[in-house]
Design an enzyme around this catalytic site. Sequence first.
Site, PDB file in Angstrom:
ATOM      1  CE  LYS A   1      -2.093   1.590   3.697  1.00  0.00           C
ATOM      2  NZ  LYS A   1      -2.997   1.742   4.853  1.00  0.00           N
TER       3      LYS A   1
ATOM      4  CG  ASP B   1      -7.410   3.891   2.407  1.00  0.00           C
ATOM      5  OD1 ASP B   1      -8.304   3.546   1.604  1.00  0.00           O
ATOM      6  OD2 ASP B   1      -7.332   5.050   2.854  1.00  0.00           O
TER       7      ASP B   1
END
Length: 211
Positions: free
Chosen positions: A120, A138
């Site tokens: 991420k 997220d």
Amino acid sequence: MKPAAIETFFATLKAANPMPVTELEYTSVFELLAAVLLSAQATDVGVNKATRRLFPVANTPHKILALGLEGLESHIKTIGLFRSKAKHLMATCRILVEQHGGRVPRTREALEALPGVGRKTANVVLNVAFGEPTMAVDTHIFRVGNRTGLAPGKTPLAVEQQLLKRIPPAYLVDAHHWLILHGRYVCQARKPLCHQCAVAHTCDFQPKTRA
């Protein structure tokens, strides 16, 4: 969500916010990397408060290393998990200095090799700093992808792969920002604000009501 609805979904978000940006504050690629590394399980607001203290003092890998672990901890102690994050950031700075000439690398492999940097975080840096069409999933994007029917998936990676496949190329570079902001302020976790959502008509979520 059907392809025609996806086009409308992003065209609407783009019309409302043509040039979306991250809410993390930074002035260099390294500052962005550091801020994103510190943002795990923390809010952008909280990270910005800490980096406003840190970056004027130390905003390069060399300066972070010179600050020392205790010095770094003292600047970011208001952030959750600050001790482990400080260790990761120090180790990352050491690698950047020793292996990359103090610069942030541009490849996913090199980014993910840095301590505290997962997929991420790497995706955020590749997208925000280098303009690559990556998708950092997220909690907000995971929720929006599933709730709207845009990109259903049981894992963040599954949602990421669906988003990359389904989002029209013209919107892909900025889609990460639009989806985060939409999830943060409109398509909220406990009570989505469907009555004020500009893209509710494209969304698969039921039931939804309009005021």
